[in-house]
Design a protein around this motif. Sequence first.
Motif, PDB file in Angstrom:
ATOM      1  N   TYR B 124      75.572  11.724 -18.227  1.00  0.00           N
ATOM      2  CA  TYR B 124      75.356  10.316 -17.894  1.00  0.00           C
ATOM      3  C   TYR B 124      75.015   9.456 -19.104  1.00  0.00           C
ATOM      4  O   TYR B 124      74.680   8.281 -18.949  1.00  0.00           O
ATOM      5  CB  TYR B 124      74.253  10.200 -16.847  1.00  0.00           C
ATOM      6  CG  TYR B 124      74.687  10.771 -15.519  1.00  0.00           C
ATOM      7  CD1 TYR B 124      75.544  10.055 -14.703  1.00  0.00           C
ATOM      8  CD2 TYR B 124      74.268  12.028 -15.116  1.00  0.00           C
ATOM      9  CE1 TYR B 124      75.974  10.585 -13.497  1.00  0.00           C
ATOM     10  CE2 TYR B 124      74.689  12.563 -13.917  1.00  0.00           C
ATOM     11  CZ  TYR B 124      75.548  11.843 -13.106  1.00  0.00           C
ATOM     12  OH  TYR B 124      75.967  12.365 -11.929  1.00  0.00           O
ATOM     13  N   LEU B 151      67.799  13.145 -11.206  1.00  0.00           N
ATOM     14  CA  LEU B 151      69.179  13.634 -11.232  1.00  0.00           C
ATOM     15  C   LEU B 151      69.263  15.157 -11.260  1.00  0.00           C
ATOM     16  O   LEU B 151      70.235  15.741 -10.803  1.00  0.00           O
ATOM     17  CB  LEU B 151      69.927  13.063 -12.437  1.00  0.00           C
ATOM     18  CG  LEU B 151      70.177  11.555 -12.395  1.00  0.00           C
ATOM     19  CD1 LEU B 151      71.005  11.130 -13.585  1.00  0.00           C
ATOM     20  CD2 LEU B 151      70.857  11.151 -11.105  1.00  0.00           C
ATOM     21  N   ASP B 154      70.137  16.800  -8.203  1.00  0.00           N
ATOM     22  CA  ASP B 154      71.463  16.572  -7.660  1.00  0.00           C
ATOM     23  C   ASP B 154      71.400  15.727  -6.378  1.00  0.00           C
ATOM     24  O   ASP B 154      71.834  16.166  -5.318  1.00  0.00           O
ATOM     25  CB  ASP B 154      72.099  17.942  -7.344  1.00  0.00           C
ATOM     26  CG  ASP B 154      73.583  17.892  -7.625  1.00  0.00           C
ATOM     27  OD1 ASP B 154      74.040  16.810  -8.036  1.00  0.00           O
ATOM     28  OD2 ASP B 154      74.264  18.908  -7.427  1.00  0.00           O
ATOM     29  N   LEU B 158      69.730   7.998  -4.213  1.00  0.00           N
ATOM     30  CA  LEU B 158      68.738   7.725  -5.244  1.00  0.00           C
ATOM     31  C   LEU B 158      68.104   6.376  -4.940  1.00  0.00           C
ATOM     32  O   LEU B 158      68.805   5.371  -4.783  1.00  0.00           O
ATOM     33  CB  LEU B 158      69.413   7.704  -6.621  1.00  0.00           C
ATOM     34  CG  LEU B 158      68.496   7.569  -7.831  1.00  0.00           C
ATOM     35  CD1 LEU B 158      67.555   8.760  -7.928  1.00  0.00           C
ATOM     36  CD2 LEU B 158      69.305   7.445  -9.106  1.00  0.00           C
ATOM     37  N   VAL B 178      74.948   3.829 -15.794  1.00  0.00           N
ATOM     38  CA  VAL B 178      74.552   5.122 -15.241  1.00  0.00           C
ATOM     39  C   VAL B 178      74.653   5.093 -13.724  1.00  0.00           C
ATOM     40  O   VAL B 178      75.206   6.007 -13.098  1.00  0.00           O
ATOM     41  CB  VAL B 178      73.115   5.478 -15.673  1.00  0.00           C
ATOM     42  CG1 VAL B 178      72.634   6.732 -14.959  1.00  0.00           C
ATOM     43  CG2 VAL B 178      73.040   5.671 -17.173  1.00  0.00           C
ATOM     44  N   LEU B 179      74.160   4.012 -13.124  1.00  0.00           N
ATOM     45  CA  LEU B 179      74.156   3.923 -11.666  1.00  0.00           C
ATOM     46  C   LEU B 179      75.584   3.858 -11.124  1.00  0.00           C
ATOM     47  O   LEU B 179      75.902   4.465 -10.105  1.00  0.00           O
ATOM     48  CB  LEU B 179      73.347   2.708 -11.210  1.00  0.00           C
ATOM     49  CG  LEU B 179      71.843   2.763 -11.528  1.00  0.00           C
ATOM     50  CD1 LEU B 179      71.145   1.519 -11.028  1.00  0.00           C
ATOM     51  CD2 LEU B 179      71.199   4.000 -10.932  1.00  0.00           C
ATOM     52  N   LYS B 181      78.244   5.136 -12.519  1.00  0.00           N
ATOM     53  CA  LYS B 181      78.808   6.481 -12.659  1.00  0.00           C
ATOM     54  C   LYS B 181      78.358   7.362 -11.511  1.00  0.00           C
ATOM     55  O   LYS B 181      79.148   8.116 -10.925  1.00  0.00           O
ATOM     56  CB  LYS B 181      78.316   7.113 -13.973  1.00  0.00           C
ATOM     57  CG  LYS B 181      79.360   7.166 -15.058  1.00  0.00           C
ATOM     58  CD  LYS B 181      78.817   7.988 -16.226  1.00  0.00           C
ATOM     59  CE  LYS B 181      79.398   7.493 -17.527  1.00  0.00           C
ATOM     60  NZ  LYS B 181      78.823   8.162 -18.692  1.00  0.00           N
ATOM     61  N   LEU B 182      77.063   7.268 -11.199  1.00  0.00           N
ATOM     62  CA  LEU B 182      76.501   8.070 -10.115  1.00  0.00           C
ATOM     63  C   LEU B 182      77.173   7.732  -8.792  1.00  0.00           C
ATOM     64  O   LEU B 182      77.555   8.616  -8.024  1.00  0.00           O
ATOM     65  CB  LEU B 182      75.013   7.758  -9.975  1.00  0.00           C
ATOM     66  CG  LEU B 182      74.035   8.691 -10.649  1.00  0.00           C
ATOM     67  CD1 LEU B 182      72.649   8.103 -10.560  1.00  0.00           C
ATOM     68  CD2 LEU B 182      74.062  10.048  -9.973  1.00  0.00           C
ATOM     69  N   CYS B 187      77.122   9.528  -5.004  1.00  0.00           N
ATOM     70  CA  CYS B 187      75.699   9.374  -4.711  1.00  0.00           C
ATOM     71  C   CYS B 187      75.440   7.950  -4.219  1.00  0.00           C
ATOM     72  O   CYS B 187      75.911   6.983  -4.823  1.00  0.00           O
ATOM     73  CB  CYS B 187      74.892   9.662  -5.974  1.00  0.00           C
ATOM     74  SG  CYS B 187      73.129   9.448  -5.795  1.00  0.00           S
ATOM     75  N   ILE B 189      73.026   4.725  -3.608  1.00  0.00           N
ATOM     76  CA  ILE B 189      71.872   4.195  -4.329  1.00  0.00           C
ATOM     77  C   ILE B 189      71.243   3.071  -3.527  1.00  0.00           C
ATOM     78  O   ILE B 189      71.936   2.159  -3.069  1.00  0.00           O
ATOM     79  CB  ILE B 189      72.280   3.710  -5.738  1.00  0.00           C
ATOM     80  CG1 ILE B 189      72.671   4.917  -6.594  1.00  0.00           C
ATOM     81  CG2 ILE B 189      71.140   2.955  -6.398  1.00  0.00           C
ATOM     82  CD1 ILE B 189      73.486   4.581  -7.787  1.00  0.00           C
TER      83      ILE B 189
END
Lengths: 307, 510
Positions: B124, B151, B154, B158, B178-179, B181-182, B187, B189
């Motif tokens: 990340y 992270l 996993d 988040l 980063v967010l 990408k997540l 994921c 958020i």
Amino acid sequence: MEMLIPIIVTLVGAATPILIAALGELVAEKSGVLNLGVEGMMLVGAIAGFVAQFYTGNPYLALLCGAFAGAAVSLIFAFLTLSLSANQTATGLALTIFGTGLSALAGAPYSAKPIALMAPLFPDMLARDPFWRVLFGYSFPVYFSFFMVAAIWWFLKRTRTGLILRAVGENDHSAHSIGYSVVGVRYAAVVFGGAMAGIAGACFPLLLTPQWAESMTAGRGWIAVALVVFASWRPLRLLAGAYLFGLVMTMELYAKAGGGVLAIIPSELWAALPYLATIAVLVLISLRRDASTNAPACLGKPFMPAN
Amino acid sequence: MPHRLELIGITKRFPGVLANDNVSFSVKPGEIHALLGENGAGKSTLVKMIYGIMQPDAGEIVWDGQRTVIANPKAARALGIGMVFQHFSLFEALTVLENIALGMDAKIPARELEARIRAVMTQYGLLLDPHRTVATLSVGERQRIEIVRALLLDPKLLIMDEPTSVLTPQEVEQLFEVLRKLAAGGCSILYISHKLHEIKALCDTATILRGGKLVDTCDPKAETSRSMAEKMIGAGLKDIVRAPGRTMGAPKLVVSRLSTKKSGHFDVPVDGVSFTVKAGEIFGIAGVAGNGQNALLDALSGEILGEDKDAITIDGYPLGLLDTTGRRKHGLCAVPEERNGHAAVGDFSLSDNSILTARNRLHMVMLGLINSGAAKTYTGKVIADFAVKALGPGSTAGSLSGGNLQKFIMGREILQRPTVLVVSQPTWGVDAGAAAAIHQALVDLAAEGSAIVVISQDLDELLALCDTLAVINAGQLSEAQKVGEVSVEEIGLLMGGVHGTSEARDAIPA
């Protein structure tokens, strides 16, 4: 050389109890608890050790009794400061006064009754050898103190439990929010400190003067407390510090015995030196207020979780 | 595809307050979902129930299509819910690695943990040396530790609680990368904030809470910042009113080559700071926390005594050698950042707290005796003028909520009509309505001819409030620039220390 060996032997005897007590206090302080009752816990350990030795003649049992007695009085301190959030400084001072009084009361029937000193750990062939006794001539607590320096260093630096203990002393609220029992860890650390102080106290009748005398630890508990600060909470520096103080105390004995150059300074002044040094060290450290002193951030602060 | 998380009719009651009232919304996998609201709107309570810190009184939580009771944070983590708190629970004297190890439920050998941390960091782009001591890290770097910690588990969801309040604009942009990408990896958020432009830039959906109730769920990209703010506040937003055609007077406060000594290990001193504030001017000092703001405020207020009498002058009168009382007598009042324990004594009544800073300027002490009547009257006026929610001048400062105490402290200083007012974080933790009132009071004070210095980490606040802006970085102050002639990017670069030290530059991952 012949002059030097007895000096080293005396030095080791003087330094050992201070080192053991200071190691226990270091662990307690690393968890964030300032226990100023070391002197009191040592005296309670001393009388417990003396009585056990007097009746059983088993010095290992005597050390164990000292440890238990020290741990027991430290539980009083732990309950007051950790469960009831009492002020640690005041409670510690009270513990010293309590321990002094309790040991004097319990020891009253035993004054001027001699006991046997603890025998060296190694066989006589080594322990009584005029030269090798400098390494092998000591009884168990001396080797124990060295072992504990390494063990505590390893525990604090390398184990997960040691990390949790440091975390609790560093930031109690964070440790609590992550889910560690702050009060539980501190109880364990204080009781460990109490047991070590008890062993240190028992060393006085078992290693140094084989009888009971009121307040026989003579303020060494305070030196142990100061030593922890002096050593910046590092076990290896603690070892160095304890032997430095031990050296000064040994000088005092030689000065009293009329040992040449040392006699220029009156023996009373020699006797006062360790305590003067303690004050000087504490003043110096207070002046140098940056964090290189390595103090645990929560030292002496009661932990009260929000809601 | 089922929703990742669905809340149905969540209700939570505290004594006297309904914190969440029948709140329902859902989050899809890979969605960045904003939770928007003022202080006290119930965002934190809601999130605490999702993370298992609190239990709802009514309603249910559905996770991946299954009804679930989340008993504690450990259970939440086991489900795959991670959370990054607004206030980090980090141990300053320990290393990054030790901090992460302490927060892990599973016992993982240090070497293996380090390998996993490095893997997550590379994936990340969260660069950080695992063996650095936390105390040496910037706030943005500290946040990275918390993110890495989350992270490592996993997570499938988040939760980020006001993550950008302490970051520079560049750090915010990196965080968003980063967010994103997540989220691209699936994921979900849940992003809590009250900064509307961030939500517009980052989020797919926004749920707006007001007074514990769900007001609206909308697409932030289709809304304007203003329309979302009005939903959030529930009323029209008041703009700062400035008198038209305002002109600034002669220089009032002149600071020249002000320096302090390093006092603590983690403390940043100020180094040769010079600036001038004219009568009627509001001078803003931006910067990331821990760049010398505290030392600067203390040096200006007189808590740190200076050695050069001409380092600080008001109307040419040298104040550099005076203490706080002396400086107050000459018209320089200051409000430090820490409300409780520094700006006010929690166990003292509001009235006694007024005496502490206003005694000389308002003659509350005569011949060493306190005129408590005057103090009460003045305190009553502060409470009335600044709409402080308190029972009266006799309530203790500690009994007030943070926002109310801040209003009291600001009012106490502003009503003394100081020639120069220095304030740090004037609206920290204060809701939007009260913040607007405080801003207006500062603007009005300036209009009467006072010179005002505002130290803040909130760039939006400074841009809205100030006439002139400078950035403090590693104890040094940048050139002052007119607001309106300087871009946010430029300020952001200065805040990141691009012109100065190398340490902050290392913090930006390549």
